[in-house]
Design a protein around this motif. Sequence first.
Motif, PDB file in Angstrom:
ATOM      1  N   UNK A  35      -5.198  10.948  -2.849  1.00 39.60           N
ATOM      2  CA  UNK A  35      -3.849  11.516  -2.904  1.00 39.60           C
ATOM      3  C   UNK A  35      -3.110  11.368  -1.574  1.00 39.60           C
ATOM      4  N   UNK A  36      -3.819  11.038  -0.492  1.00 42.73           N
ATOM      5  CA  UNK A  36      -3.160  10.880   0.810  1.00 42.73           C
ATOM      6  C   UNK A  36      -2.496   9.520   0.974  1.00 42.73           C
ATOM      7  N   UNK A  37      -2.773   8.596   0.082  1.00 45.19           N
ATOM      8  CA  UNK A  37      -2.217   7.248   0.191  1.00 45.19           C
ATOM      9  C   UNK A  37      -0.962   7.122  -0.666  1.00 45.19           C
ATOM     10  N   UNK A  38       0.032   6.432  -0.127  1.00 41.13           N
ATOM     11  CA  UNK A  38       1.288   6.246  -0.847  1.00 41.13           C
ATOM     12  C   UNK A  38       1.650   4.770  -1.025  1.00 41.13           C
ATOM     13  N   UNK A  39       1.359   3.936  -0.022  1.00 39.22           N
ATOM     14  CA  UNK A  39       1.822   2.551  -0.036  1.00 39.22           C
ATOM     15  C   UNK A  39       0.652   1.574   0.077  1.00 39.22           C
ATOM     16  N   UNK A  40       0.917   0.335  -0.354  1.00 33.72           N
ATOM     17  CA  UNK A  40      -0.087  -0.721  -0.241  1.00 33.72           C
ATOM     18  C   UNK A  40       0.590  -2.040   0.080  1.00 33.72           C
ATOM     19  N   UNK A  41      -0.202  -2.949   0.620  1.00 38.19           N
ATOM     20  CA  UNK A  41       0.260  -4.306   0.913  1.00 38.19           C
ATOM     21  C   UNK A  41      -0.927  -5.245   0.743  1.00 38.19           C
ATOM     22  N   UNK A  42      -0.622  -6.515   0.592  1.00 40.23           N
ATOM     23  CA  UNK A  42      -1.671  -7.517   0.419  1.00 40.23           C
ATOM     24  C   UNK A  42      -1.950  -8.221   1.740  1.00 40.23           C
ATOM     25  N   UNK A  43      -3.206  -8.519   1.971  1.00 42.49           N
ATOM     26  CA  UNK A  43      -3.602  -9.286   3.147  1.00 42.49           C
ATOM     27  C   UNK A  43      -3.181 -10.729   2.920  1.00 42.49           C
ATOM     28  N   UNK A  44      -2.661 -11.357   3.961  1.00 43.29           N
ATOM     29  CA  UNK A  44      -2.209 -12.744   3.884  1.00 43.29           C
ATOM     30  C   UNK A  44      -3.422 -13.668   3.801  1.00 43.29           C
ATOM     31  N   UNK A  45      -3.609 -14.308   2.654  1.00 42.98           N
ATOM     32  CA  UNK A  45      -4.775 -15.178   2.464  1.00 42.98           C
ATOM     33  C   UNK A  45      -4.565 -16.573   3.042  1.00 42.98           C
ATOM     34  N   UNK A  46      -3.365 -16.904   3.456  1.00 44.19           N
ATOM     35  CA  UNK A  46      -3.133 -18.239   4.025  1.00 44.19           C
ATOM     36  C   UNK A  46      -3.659 -18.345   5.447  1.00 44.19           C
ATOM     37  N   UNK A  47      -4.046 -17.222   6.047  1.00 45.60           N
ATOM     38  CA  UNK A  47      -4.621 -17.282   7.394  1.00 45.60           C
ATOM     39  C   UNK A  47      -5.999 -17.934   7.359  1.00 45.60           C
ATOM     40  N   UNK A  88       1.383  -0.170   5.979  1.00 45.07           N
ATOM     41  CA  UNK A  88       1.020   0.454   4.699  1.00 45.07           C
ATOM     42  C   UNK A  88      -0.182   1.373   4.878  1.00 45.07           C
ATOM     43  N   UNK A  89      -0.431   2.205   3.868  1.00 48.90           N
ATOM     44  CA  UNK A  89      -1.609   3.072   3.876  1.00 48.90           C
ATOM     45  C   UNK A  89      -2.858   2.305   3.450  1.00 48.90           C
ATOM     46  N   UNK A  90      -2.677   1.368   2.519  1.00 47.37           N
ATOM     47  CA  UNK A  90      -3.794   0.604   1.968  1.00 47.37           C
ATOM     48  C   UNK A  90      -3.527  -0.891   2.104  1.00 47.37           C
ATOM     49  N   UNK A  91      -4.570  -1.640   2.406  1.00 52.88           N
ATOM     50  CA  UNK A  91      -4.496  -3.099   2.395  1.00 52.88           C
ATOM     51  C   UNK A  91      -5.380  -3.598   1.262  1.00 52.88           C
ATOM     52  N   UNK A  92      -4.869  -4.560   0.505  1.00 52.77           N
ATOM     53  CA  UNK A  92      -5.618  -5.129  -0.606  1.00 52.77           C
ATOM     54  C   UNK A  92      -5.969  -6.570  -0.242  1.00 52.77           C
ATOM     55  N   UNK A  93      -7.259  -6.856  -0.259  1.00 53.34           N
ATOM     56  CA  UNK A  93      -7.744  -8.210  -0.002  1.00 53.34           C
ATOM     57  C   UNK A  93      -8.231  -8.785  -1.328  1.00 53.34           C
ATOM     58  N   UNK A  94      -7.774  -9.989  -1.638  1.00 48.84           N
ATOM     59  CA  UNK A  94      -8.117 -10.635  -2.912  1.00 48.84           C
ATOM     60  C   UNK A  94      -8.901 -11.904  -2.627  1.00 48.84           C
TER      61      UNK A  94
END
Length: 186
Positions: A35-47, A88-94
């Motif tokens: 519940x403490x997290x609000x935002x997310x972003x994706x890790x740049x996979x082109x690196x 962001x609060x969360x980073x998503x790595x795919x």
Amino acid sequence: MKTQFTLIILFIVGIMGCSSYRIVRNQGDKSTNWTTYRTFAFIDTTRIDPTPSAAYQAAIAQVERAVGTELTRRGYQQLASNQPASQSDLLVNIGVVVSEKTQTRQTTIYEAPRYIGQRRYHWQSQDVPVSTYKEGTISLHIVDVKQNALIWDAAVAGVLGKKGATSEQINEAVDKAFTRFPGNRK
């Protein structure tokens, strides 16, 4: 008539519940307060590879859309593309991996050669290659930005068709991965 209708409904629900994807891994930090997290972003996979193939880029883009939809549905907001991911609060790595597998079958005693001779004859079942196929695996890692700690790790795998995965198949696979997501629910 009512019994037949009930059986048809159960059959349809059973088929809809079946998925051609299997969850390979689903682990999360049990102490995480989602519940403490609000935002997310994706890790740049082109690196990792500055010039990935067009097919890989398309697959990653579709997985990002599907993951973004799932996280938005659960109450998280995606940062705008012009904002740094570190805000962001969360980073998503795919991660997306496609591997070639071999389908096998076991031989039976009926396939053993005829034998006439000494008593120490030994026959053993063997795996015989039948065909090859491609299996795709989508890995998802969600990281707490402030603590720089992995808080959810999931992977889902499935057999791909000859032309690769369609956007519907990717959506279904990501949906399957999120069935056990411990985060917020709307």
